[in-house]
Design a protein around this motif. Structure first.
Motif, PDB file in Angstrom:
ATOM      1  N   ILE A 270       0.726  -1.102   0.002  1.00 51.96           N
ATOM      2  CA  ILE A 270       0.176  -0.016   0.108  1.00 51.96           C
ATOM      3  C   ILE A 270       0.831   1.474  -0.031  1.00 51.96           C
ATOM      4  CG2 ILE A 270      -1.627   1.490   1.299  1.00 51.96           C
ATOM      5  CD1 ILE A 270      -2.799  -1.236   2.169  1.00 51.96           C
ATOM      6  N   GLN A 271       1.913   1.239   0.785  1.00 52.24           N
ATOM      7  CA  GLN A 271       2.829   2.314   1.010  1.00 52.24           C
ATOM      8  C   GLN A 271       3.515   2.593  -0.522  1.00 52.24           C
ATOM      9  OE1 GLN A 271       5.209   1.510   4.153  1.00 52.24           O
ATOM     10  NE2 GLN A 271       4.156   3.198   5.482  1.00 52.24           N
TER      11      GLN A 271
ATOM     12  N   ARG B 224       7.699   3.418   9.138  1.00 52.07           N
ATOM     13  CA  ARG B 224       7.715   4.808   9.672  1.00 52.07           C
ATOM     14  C   ARG B 224       8.713   5.657   8.627  1.00 52.07           C
ATOM     15  NH1 ARG B 224       8.888   3.804  16.067  1.00 52.07           N
ATOM     16  NH2 ARG B 224       6.769   3.112  16.722  1.00 52.07           N
ATOM     17  N   GLU B 225       9.599   4.893   8.130  1.00 54.60           N
ATOM     18  CA  GLU B 225      10.717   5.593   7.103  1.00 54.60           C
ATOM     19  C   GLU B 225       9.854   5.753   5.869  1.00 54.60           C
ATOM     20  OE1 GLU B 225      14.626   4.777   4.572  1.00 54.60           O
ATOM     21  OE2 GLU B 225      14.231   3.407   6.395  1.00 54.60           O
ATOM     22  N   ARG B 226       8.929   4.641   5.398  1.00 61.04           N
ATOM     23  CA  ARG B 226       8.167   5.142   4.199  1.00 61.04           C
ATOM     24  C   ARG B 226       7.067   6.004   4.558  1.00 61.04           C
ATOM     25  NH1 ARG B 226       7.483  -0.876   1.511  1.00 61.04           N
ATOM     26  NH2 ARG B 226       9.898  -1.302   1.142  1.00 61.04           N
ATOM     27  N   ASP B 227       6.650   6.321   5.494  1.00 61.53           N
ATOM     28  CA  ASP B 227       5.527   6.983   5.882  1.00 61.53           C
ATOM     29  C   ASP B 227       6.138   8.545   6.096  1.00 61.53           C
ATOM     30  OD1 ASP B 227       3.331   5.550   6.392  1.00 61.53           O
ATOM     31  OD2 ASP B 227       3.451   5.151   8.404  1.00 61.53           O
ATOM     32  N   ALA B 228       7.478   8.758   6.237  1.00 60.51           N
ATOM     33  CA  ALA B 228       8.077  10.023   6.474  1.00 60.51           C
ATOM     34  C   ALA B 228       8.455  10.435   4.978  1.00 60.51           C
ATOM     35  CB  ALA B 228       9.445  10.065   7.069  1.00 60.51           C
TER      36      ALA B 228
ATOM     37  N   ILE C  27       6.286   9.538   2.466  1.00 59.80           N
ATOM     38  CA  ILE C  27       5.095   9.766   1.924  1.00 59.80           C
ATOM     39  C   ILE C  27       4.721  11.225   2.229  1.00 59.80           C
ATOM     40  CG2 ILE C  27       2.650   9.398   1.947  1.00 59.80           C
ATOM     41  CD1 ILE C  27       3.348   6.424   2.082  1.00 59.80           C
ATOM     42  N   ASP C  28       4.792  11.637   3.551  1.00 53.50           N
ATOM     43  CA  ASP C  28       4.739  13.013   4.114  1.00 53.50           C
ATOM     44  C   ASP C  28       5.239  14.010   3.415  1.00 53.50           C
ATOM     45  OD1 ASP C  28       2.823  11.790   5.862  1.00 53.50           O
ATOM     46  OD2 ASP C  28       4.364  11.773   7.649  1.00 53.50           O
ATOM     47  N   GLN C  29       6.693  13.656   3.062  1.00 50.23           N
ATOM     48  CA  GLN C  29       7.404  14.833   2.073  1.00 50.23           C
ATOM     49  C   GLN C  29       6.855  14.853   1.203  1.00 50.23           C
ATOM     50  OE1 GLN C  29      11.599  13.347   2.424  1.00 50.23           O
ATOM     51  NE2 GLN C  29      11.758  13.572   4.455  1.00 50.23           N
ATOM     52  N   GLY C  30       6.551  13.863   0.417  1.00 50.52           N
ATOM     53  CA  GLY C  30       5.858  13.800  -0.964  1.00 50.52           C
ATOM     54  C   GLY C  30       4.509  14.743  -1.065  1.00 50.52           C
ATOM     55  N   ILE C  31       3.841  14.517   0.156  1.00 47.08           N
ATOM     56  CA  ILE C  31       2.686  15.407   0.027  1.00 47.08           C
ATOM     57  C   ILE C  31       2.741  16.841   0.466  1.00 47.08           C
ATOM     58  CG2 ILE C  31       0.656  15.655   1.679  1.00 47.08           C
ATOM     59  CD1 ILE C  31       0.581  12.467   2.088  1.00 47.08           C
ATOM     60  N   ASP C  32       3.725  17.109   1.153  1.00 43.74           N
ATOM     61  CA  ASP C  32       4.188  18.368   1.502  1.00 43.74           C
ATOM     62  C   ASP C  32       4.761  19.171   0.055  1.00 43.74           C
ATOM     63  OD1 ASP C  32       3.680  18.131   4.097  1.00 43.74           O
ATOM     64  OD2 ASP C  32       5.789  17.838   4.765  1.00 43.74           O
TER      65      ASP C  32
END
Length: 336
Positions: A2-3, A272-276, A278-283
């Motif tokens: 999913i990530q 958590r690393e992939r979540d980070a 993803i957050d950077q991409g969204i930003d």
């Protein structure tokens, strides 16, 4: 998985946003170049107008030198020029193909009152004698029809605003009246049946108008739907219940009874690393959207400026043409 899919989707959105940003920047640059060209045209018109003023002054001096102290030739030339300008104005009036119908809201009677017809190209010019909108609206197969191709209009073609200056600047108002909507207007278009636009075209327009009315009547607000919960309340409920991804992953994290082994801890760290990422991409996408919004706002301002420049060019050309007519008429009489 999913990530990974989320990261791929973010990458595609970033690429599309970058392409849209580049296209928007190029369009804005082109608009600005066009604006500069309009400024150059205005400067040339001002130069021509100044030269015509000089010619008129020289003609007046020549009148004095030629002994025409009583101004007989000058009056004849001015009358001839005035007649020519009036005739030209009538010819242009018969070529009108698009007009705006204006109405103002009367707070006393709580109804809309007529405020005349104006040219689409110059809303300051009245043209009330072109046709009667009330008659045209109820006559079958009228030569004048409402233009429903514009944005921000209701089922009857009206767009609403605080005043007409607001409509002139923005080009369109609101599709429904607000508490501070005191004016409204709609566009009428002339249909030349002899040119091949027959009843089928009018039937299509009428069909689209009927469809618009049906959709407007059936378009209920979300708040009126039974059981509807706004998105912000949905998010609040999920957060309170711990059903968000962060809440589910963090649930029991500090609970000693749920200690993770080494492999699980490594997997969680990877998540958590992939979540980070993803957050950077969204930003990054958020910043791109902000840039696109700024470009869109700049394009809107540039279009409004160009509309004002076009109006100035049109007025300058009209005045320059009238000056040229006067100068030519006086020159003909001076040579007699």
């Amino acid at each position: 998985k999913i990530q990974d899919k989320t990261k791929d989707a973010i990458w595609r959105i970033q690429r599309q946003a970058a392409e849209a940003e580049e296209l928007g920047t190029q369009t804005l640059d082109e608009l600005r170049r066009q604006g500069q060209q309009m400024d150059d045209i205005n400067s040339e018109l001002e130069s021509v107008s100044s030269k015509l003023d000089t010619s008129k002054a020289l003609q007046s001096k020549f009148d004095a030198w030629a002994g025409n102290w009583f101004g007989g030739k000058r009056r004849q030339a001015m009358n001839e020029a005035a007649a020519e300008i009036q005739e030209r104005s009538k010819e242009e009036h018969t070529r009108i193909k698009e007009v705006f119908q204006h109405e103002k809201y009367d707070a006393i009677s709580r109804s809309w009152k007529r405020n005349g017809l104006v040219l689409c190209t110059d809303p300051n010019v009245s043209c009330n004698d072109v046709f009667d909108p009330t008659t045209a609206e109820h006559v079958e197969n009228s030569r004048w029809i409402i233009d429903f191709s514009l944005s921000g209009i209701d089922a009857e073609g009206w767009t609403y605003a605080y005043d007409f200056n607001t409509l002139n600047r923005s080009g369109a108002g609101d599709s429904a009246p607000k508490w501070n909507s005191y004016v409204r207007r709609r566009k009428w278009r002339f249909v030349d049946r002899s040119g091949g636009i027959g009843g089928s075209g009018l039937d299509d327009v009428a069909a689209r108008n009927d469809e618009r009315k049906v959709k407007a009547a059936a378009n209920n607000k979300h708040a009126d739907k039974i059981g509807y919960v706004p998105r912000n309340k949905q998010a609040s409920s999920m957060q309170a219940s711990g059903l968000t991804s962060a809440g589910m992953m963090g649930k029991g994290r500090n609970d000693p009874d749920q200690a993770l082994d080494e492999d699980s801890a490594a997997g969680l760290a990877k998540l958590r690393e992939r979540d980070a990422e993803i957050d950077q991409g969204i930003d990054s996408i958020s910043r791109q959207i902000d840039n696109l919004a700024n470009i869109g706002s700049a394009m809107k301002d540039e279009v409004n400026n160009q509309n004002q420049k076009l109006e100035k060019i049109d007025n300058s050309m009209q005045k320059t043409t009238e000056k040229q007519t006067v100068v030519n008429a006086r020159q003909r009489y001076l040579l007699k």
